[in-house]
Scaffold this active site. Structure first.
Site, short mmCIF file in Angstrom:
data_model
loop_
_atom_site.label_atom_id
_atom_site.label_comp_id
_atom_site.label_asym_id
_atom_site.label_seq_id
_atom_site.Cartn_x
_atom_site.Cartn_y
_atom_site.Cartn_z
N GLU A 1 -25.22 56.23 -27.80
CA GLU A 1 -24.52 56.59 -26.92
C GLU A 1 -24.94 56.53 -25.54
O GLU A 1 -25.95 56.72 -25.24
CB GLU A 1 -23.57 57.58 -27.57
N HIS B 1 -18.92 63.69 -25.16
CA HIS B 1 -18.94 65.29 -24.15
C HIS B 1 -20.10 65.46 -23.33
O HIS B 1 -20.33 64.58 -22.84
CB HIS B 1 -19.53 66.22 -25.83
#
Length: 293
Positions: A214, A251
């Site tokens: 990611e 996150h």
């Protein structure tokens, strides 16, 4: 054999008498993991699901001998001492399924590791399908057995939820998973993506490696730098392609700063290193067909 965990690895649970520790202990036992003991200071003599509880890791080692894996179900601000205790007792791998670990604590843990593999912080854990699980990948025995089928593809994911999704996809199409690991969610990790790829490359049961990456951080760029040491096919999907610079994604460890950590930077680095980068998770399957038949 599988890397990191298999049915013969002895497992200890630190914080076993807490709500999370107790619930995950039951899951790991039901899945078939060789959980031999738990540790909660002051609780020696109790048991959780038939697992004996001790006051310290040192006591467990004295009773059972070498412990291969410890899983720490302890709040972030208190977990450092528990992990260092496990390291000092010679535990080979420590899985940290806990978030919000103070950065200076993580750095101190890493400096003490001395050969202990640290999985996390913020990792859902590791699983070798049909053999054992450390952490809570899959969540329950039934769900884990559905999502993770034994096979020949190593799955290494920066996303906890997508570890199961990618493993299910690979399993559904008949390839199965040798070992799956969620690297963790914190900004600094004990073991990075590149190191897991190198472990999978040395694993006899893993014939191909799938990465769920990611945007944010430099984990994928670091992985590209070690690809000259990897001789197995590697397929990668990078989530967050359309997000602009400066956006926090998923996150704390996934944020783009300028070009560094961007989708374009990661894709370019991986492709230049020989990794097959796909545009959607389903394309992982077509690539596996090309390399594994």
């Amino acid at each position: 054999m599988s890397f990191l965990i298999d049915e013969n690895k002895t497992v200890l649970i630190q914080g076993i008498t807490g709500r999370e520790g107790s619930a995950r202990a039951r899951f790991m036992l039901e899945y078939g993991t060789k959980v031999v003991a738990g540790v909660t200071p002051g609780k020696k003599g109790e048991n959780v699901w038939g697992i004996p509880v001790y006051d310290s890791v040192e006591e467990v080692v004295g009773e059972f001998g070498e412990i291969d894996i410890s899983v720490t179900f302890i709040p972030g601000p208190q977990v450092k001492d528990a992990v260092i205790e496990a390291i000092n007792a010679g535990v080979g791998t420590v899985v940290m399924p806990v978030e919000r670990v103070p950065l200076h604590d993580t750095l101190e843990i890493i400096s003490h590791a001395r050969g202990t593999t640290i999985v996390g912080p913020g990792s859902l854990g590791i699983i070798s399908p049909g053999k054992a699980v450390a952490g809570w990948l899959g969540g329950s025995d039934e769900t884990a057995k559905e999502a993770f089928k034994a096979g020949r593809v190593a799955v290494i994911s920066r996303s906890g939820g997508q570890t199961a999704t990618v493993s299910w996809l690979v399993s559904k199409h008949g390839y199965g998973v040798s070992t799956a690991v969620h690297t963790g969610t914190e900004p600094v990790l004990g073991t990075n993506l590149a190191e897991y790829v190198l472990m999978a490359n040395e694993d006899d049961e893993s014939e191909a490696i799938v990465i769920f990456g990611e945007i944010g951080g430099i984990a994928e760029e670091e992985t590209a730098e070690v690809m000259d040491k990897v001789d197995k096919p590697v397929i990668a999907y990078i989530a967050g392609a359309k997000l602009p610079s400066g956006i926090r994604f998923s996150h704390a460890s996934a944020i783009i700063e300028g070009k560094k950590g961007s989708y374009e930077s990661k894709r370019e680095a991986l492709e230049n290193a020989g990794v097959m980068v796909v545009d959607s998770p389903i394309e992982i399957v077509s690539r596996l067909k090309e390399v594994l038949g």
